[in-house]
Design a protein around this motif. Structure first.
Motif, mmCIF file in Angstrom:
data_model
loop_
_atom_site.group_PDB
_atom_site.id
_atom_site.type_symbol
_atom_site.label_atom_id
_atom_site.label_comp_id
_atom_site.label_asym_id
_atom_site.label_seq_id
_atom_site.Cartn_x
_atom_site.Cartn_y
_atom_site.Cartn_z
ATOM 1 N N VAL A 61 2.062 -7.342 25.680
ATOM 2 C CA VAL A 61 1.267 -6.960 24.515
ATOM 3 C C VAL A 61 1.589 -7.921 23.387
ATOM 4 O O VAL A 61 2.748 -8.270 23.181
ATOM 5 C CB VAL A 61 1.606 -5.518 24.073
ATOM 6 C CG1 VAL A 61 0.812 -5.120 22.860
ATOM 7 C CG2 VAL A 61 1.390 -4.532 25.205
ATOM 8 N N GLU A 62 0.553 -8.333 22.642
ATOM 9 C CA GLU A 62 0.762 -9.182 21.471
ATOM 10 C C GLU A 62 0.163 -8.510 20.256
ATOM 11 O O GLU A 62 -0.856 -7.827 20.353
ATOM 12 C CB GLU A 62 0.122 -10.554 21.670
ATOM 13 C CG GLU A 62 0.852 -11.397 22.689
ATOM 14 C CD GLU A 62 0.396 -12.840 22.678
ATOM 15 O OE1 GLU A 62 0.207 -13.398 21.577
ATOM 16 O OE2 GLU A 62 0.239 -13.391 23.765
ATOM 17 N N GLY A 63 0.795 -8.705 19.114
ATOM 18 C CA GLY A 63 0.269 -8.158 17.870
ATOM 19 C C GLY A 63 1.230 -8.397 16.729
ATOM 20 O O GLY A 63 2.352 -8.870 16.918
ATOM 21 N N ASP A 64 0.753 -8.061 15.532
ATOM 22 C CA ASP A 64 1.562 -8.182 14.333
ATOM 23 C C ASP A 64 2.379 -6.911 14.155
ATOM 24 O O ASP A 64 1.826 -5.806 14.222
ATOM 25 C CB ASP A 64 0.672 -8.391 13.104
ATOM 26 C CG ASP A 64 -0.179 -9.649 13.226
ATOM 27 O OD1 ASP A 64 0.290 -10.625 13.845
ATOM 28 O OD2 ASP A 64 -1.308 -9.648 12.714
ATOM 29 N N ALA A 76 -0.326 -4.456 15.500
ATOM 30 C CA ALA A 76 -1.750 -4.535 15.184
ATOM 31 C C ALA A 76 -2.316 -5.791 15.820
ATOM 32 O O ALA A 76 -1.760 -6.878 15.667
ATOM 33 C CB ALA A 76 -1.969 -4.571 13.679
ATOM 34 N N ASP A 77 -3.406 -5.616 16.533
ATOM 35 C CA ASP A 77 -4.134 -6.743 17.105
ATOM 36 C C ASP A 77 -5.569 -6.590 16.622
ATOM 37 O O ASP A 77 -6.372 -5.905 17.256
ATOM 38 C CB ASP A 77 -4.048 -6.723 18.628
ATOM 39 C CG ASP A 77 -4.600 -7.994 19.244
ATOM 40 O OD1 ASP A 77 -4.784 -8.993 18.513
ATOM 41 O OD2 ASP A 77 -4.863 -8.002 20.458
ATOM 42 N N GLY A 78 -5.856 -7.154 15.454
ATOM 43 C CA GLY A 78 -7.143 -6.912 14.817
ATOM 44 C C GLY A 78 -7.197 -5.467 14.357
ATOM 45 O O GLY A 78 -6.286 -4.983 13.699
ATOM 46 N N VAL A 79 -8.269 -4.742 14.757
ATOM 47 C CA VAL A 79 -8.374 -3.326 14.379
ATOM 48 C C VAL A 79 -7.637 -2.426 15.361
ATOM 49 O O VAL A 79 -7.395 -1.266 15.078
ATOM 50 C CB VAL A 79 -9.853 -2.875 14.268
ATOM 51 C CG1 VAL A 79 -10.543 -3.633 13.153
ATOM 52 C CG2 VAL A 79 -10.584 -3.036 15.576
ATOM 53 N N ARG A 80 -7.307 -2.954 16.508
ATOM 54 C CA ARG A 80 -6.615 -2.159 17.526
ATOM 55 C C ARG A 80 -5.143 -2.015 17.174
ATOM 56 O O ARG A 80 -4.501 -2.948 16.705
ATOM 57 C CB ARG A 80 -6.766 -2.829 18.887
ATOM 58 C CG ARG A 80 -6.215 -1.994 20.025
ATOM 59 C CD ARG A 80 -6.641 -2.523 21.346
ATOM 60 N NE ARG A 80 -5.829 -3.669 21.697
ATOM 61 C CZ ARG A 80 -5.883 -4.278 22.859
ATOM 62 N NH1 ARG A 80 -6.744 -3.889 23.768
ATOM 63 N NH2 ARG A 80 -5.100 -5.296 23.123
ATOM 64 N N ARG A 81 -4.608 -0.822 17.405
ATOM 65 C CA ARG A 81 -3.194 -0.543 17.202
ATOM 66 C C ARG A 81 -2.561 -0.259 18.551
ATOM 67 O O ARG A 81 -3.153 0.419 19.394
ATOM 68 C CB ARG A 81 -2.985 0.672 16.291
ATOM 69 C CG ARG A 81 -3.573 0.499 14.897
ATOM 70 C CD ARG A 81 -2.851 -0.625 14.157
ATOM 71 N NE ARG A 81 -3.306 -0.813 12.791
ATOM 72 C CZ ARG A 81 -4.103 -1.800 12.395
ATOM 73 N NH1 ARG A 81 -4.566 -2.672 13.262
ATOM 74 N NH2 ARG A 81 -4.441 -1.921 11.130
ATOM 75 N N VAL A 82 -1.364 -0.779 18.748
ATOM 76 C CA VAL A 82 -0.656 -0.600 20.014
ATOM 77 C C VAL A 82 0.728 -0.031 19.704
ATOM 78 O O VAL A 82 1.546 -0.676 19.059
ATOM 79 C CB VAL A 82 -0.532 -1.935 20.785
ATOM 80 C CG1 VAL A 82 0.164 -1.720 22.113
ATOM 81 C CG2 VAL A 82 -1.892 -2.591 20.968
ATOM 82 N N VAL A 127 -5.924 5.010 24.693
ATOM 83 C CA VAL A 127 -5.678 4.653 26.085
ATOM 84 C C VAL A 127 -4.176 4.755 26.276
ATOM 85 O O VAL A 127 -3.403 4.101 25.569
ATOM 86 C CB VAL A 127 -6.170 3.230 26.424
ATOM 87 C CG1 VAL A 127 -5.764 2.850 27.849
ATOM 88 C CG2 VAL A 127 -7.668 3.117 26.236
ATOM 89 N N VAL A 128 -3.775 5.619 27.177
ATOM 90 C CA VAL A 128 -2.364 5.823 27.479
ATOM 91 C C VAL A 128 -2.043 5.023 28.734
ATOM 92 O O VAL A 128 -2.690 5.190 29.763
ATOM 93 C CB VAL A 128 -2.060 7.324 27.708
ATOM 94 C CG1 VAL A 128 -0.632 7.519 28.194
ATOM 95 C CG2 VAL A 128 -2.322 8.113 26.436
ATOM 96 N N VAL A 169 2.620 2.256 26.771
ATOM 97 C CA VAL A 169 1.837 1.834 25.621
ATOM 98 C C VAL A 169 0.824 2.917 25.314
ATOM 99 O O VAL A 169 0.286 3.535 26.242
ATOM 100 C CB VAL A 169 1.103 0.500 25.908
ATOM 101 C CG1 VAL A 169 0.055 0.185 24.875
ATOM 102 C CG2 VAL A 169 2.068 -0.655 26.035
ATOM 103 N N VAL A 170 0.531 3.139 24.036
ATOM 104 C CA VAL A 170 -0.580 3.971 23.620
ATOM 105 C C VAL A 170 -1.420 3.113 22.682
ATOM 106 O O VAL A 170 -0.935 2.667 21.635
ATOM 107 C CB VAL A 170 -0.115 5.261 22.899
ATOM 108 C CG1 VAL A 170 -1.324 6.088 22.455
ATOM 109 C CG2 VAL A 170 0.784 6.086 23.808
ATOM 110 N N ARG A 171 -2.671 2.839 23.097
ATOM 111 C CA ARG A 171 -3.576 2.004 22.296
ATOM 112 C C ARG A 171 -4.597 2.864 21.584
ATOM 113 O O ARG A 171 -5.107 3.819 22.159
ATOM 114 C CB ARG A 171 -4.340 1.028 23.188
ATOM 115 C CG ARG A 171 -3.523 -0.026 23.828
ATOM 116 C CD ARG A 171 -4.439 -1.023 24.536
ATOM 117 N NE ARG A 171 -3.672 -1.904 25.356
ATOM 118 C CZ ARG A 171 -3.638 -1.872 26.674
ATOM 119 N NH1 ARG A 171 -4.364 -1.009 27.340
ATOM 120 N NH2 ARG A 171 -2.892 -2.711 27.353
ATOM 121 N N SER A 172 -4.940 2.501 20.359
ATOM 122 C CA SER A 172 -6.025 3.163 19.644
ATOM 123 C C SER A 172 -6.825 2.100 18.897
ATOM 124 O O SER A 172 -6.339 1.007 18.659
ATOM 125 C CB SER A 172 -5.469 4.197 18.649
ATOM 126 O OG SER A 172 -4.768 3.560 17.615
ATOM 127 N N GLY A 173 -8.040 2.473 18.513
ATOM 128 C CA GLY A 173 -8.883 1.583 17.707
ATOM 129 C C GLY A 173 -9.734 0.662 18.461
ATOM 130 O O GLY A 173 -9.781 0.190 19.463
#
Length: 173
Positions: A61-64, A76-82, A127-128, A169-173
């Motif tokens: 997973v990649e994100g800020d 945060a990966d754009g509007v998606r949260r992980v 998404v779980v 992982v739990v993804r939203s957005g």
């Protein structure tokens, strides 16, 4: 003159020994301080930085880094949260060598259950990702060590209970 040279030599030797002792003590203090730093403290120091995270089961997973607590990291990966439970982390890239100061009392109490309850309360579509499967749906109930997930289009019969230990992982957005 011989006495002065002797005392000068002894003083130089003493100064060299003091410097060596100070360097050794400094090195030992640095090692001792590093041994008390947690990975969560380093992630908190990376606030806003782009991280690459390896999760148990082979997921990357990649994100800020935007929020961090003792039991979870939110990227945060754009509007998606992980949301990644810290127990699921197997490796990270992008962390600074420095660490943030230890977390405060409130942050230490923000458990994985707290953040999952907020997602359940908001009826957020998620998404779980757990050991062996992905499940899109909504979080229904969050217990002390598990969460109930209703799959998209599923009713009570389709409900899955996922122990926190299986969450990757739990993804939203």
């Amino acid at each position: 003159m011989r006495w002065e040279a002797l005392f000068g030599d002894l003083e130089a030797q003493l100064d060299a020994t003091r410097r060596a002792d100070l360097q050794a003590e400094l090195g030992e203090r640095v090692r001792a301080e590093r041994s008390s730093v947690s990975v969560v403290d380093r992630v908190r120091a990376a606030s806003g930085a782009r991280l690459r995270v390896w999760v148990a089961g082979g997921l990357v997973v990649e994100g800020d880094a935007i929020e961090v607590a003792t039991q979870w990291v939110l990227l945060a990966d754009g509007v998606r949260r992980v949301l990644v439970p810290t127990d699921a982390l197997v490796g990270m890239a992008g962390l600074p060598a420095i660490a943030a100061p230890p977390a405060g009392a409130v942050e230490r109490r923000l458990s994985l259950g707290h953040v999952l309850r907020a997602l359940a309360r908001d009826r957020a579509a998620v998404v779980v990702v757990a050991d062996g499967y992905e499940l899109g749906g909504r979080l229904e109930r969050v217990g002390a060590d598990h969460v109930d997930v209703t799959p998209v289009g599923g009713g009570a019969a389709a409900l899955r209970t996922v122990p926190f230990g299986a969450l990757r992982v739990v993804r939203s957005g």
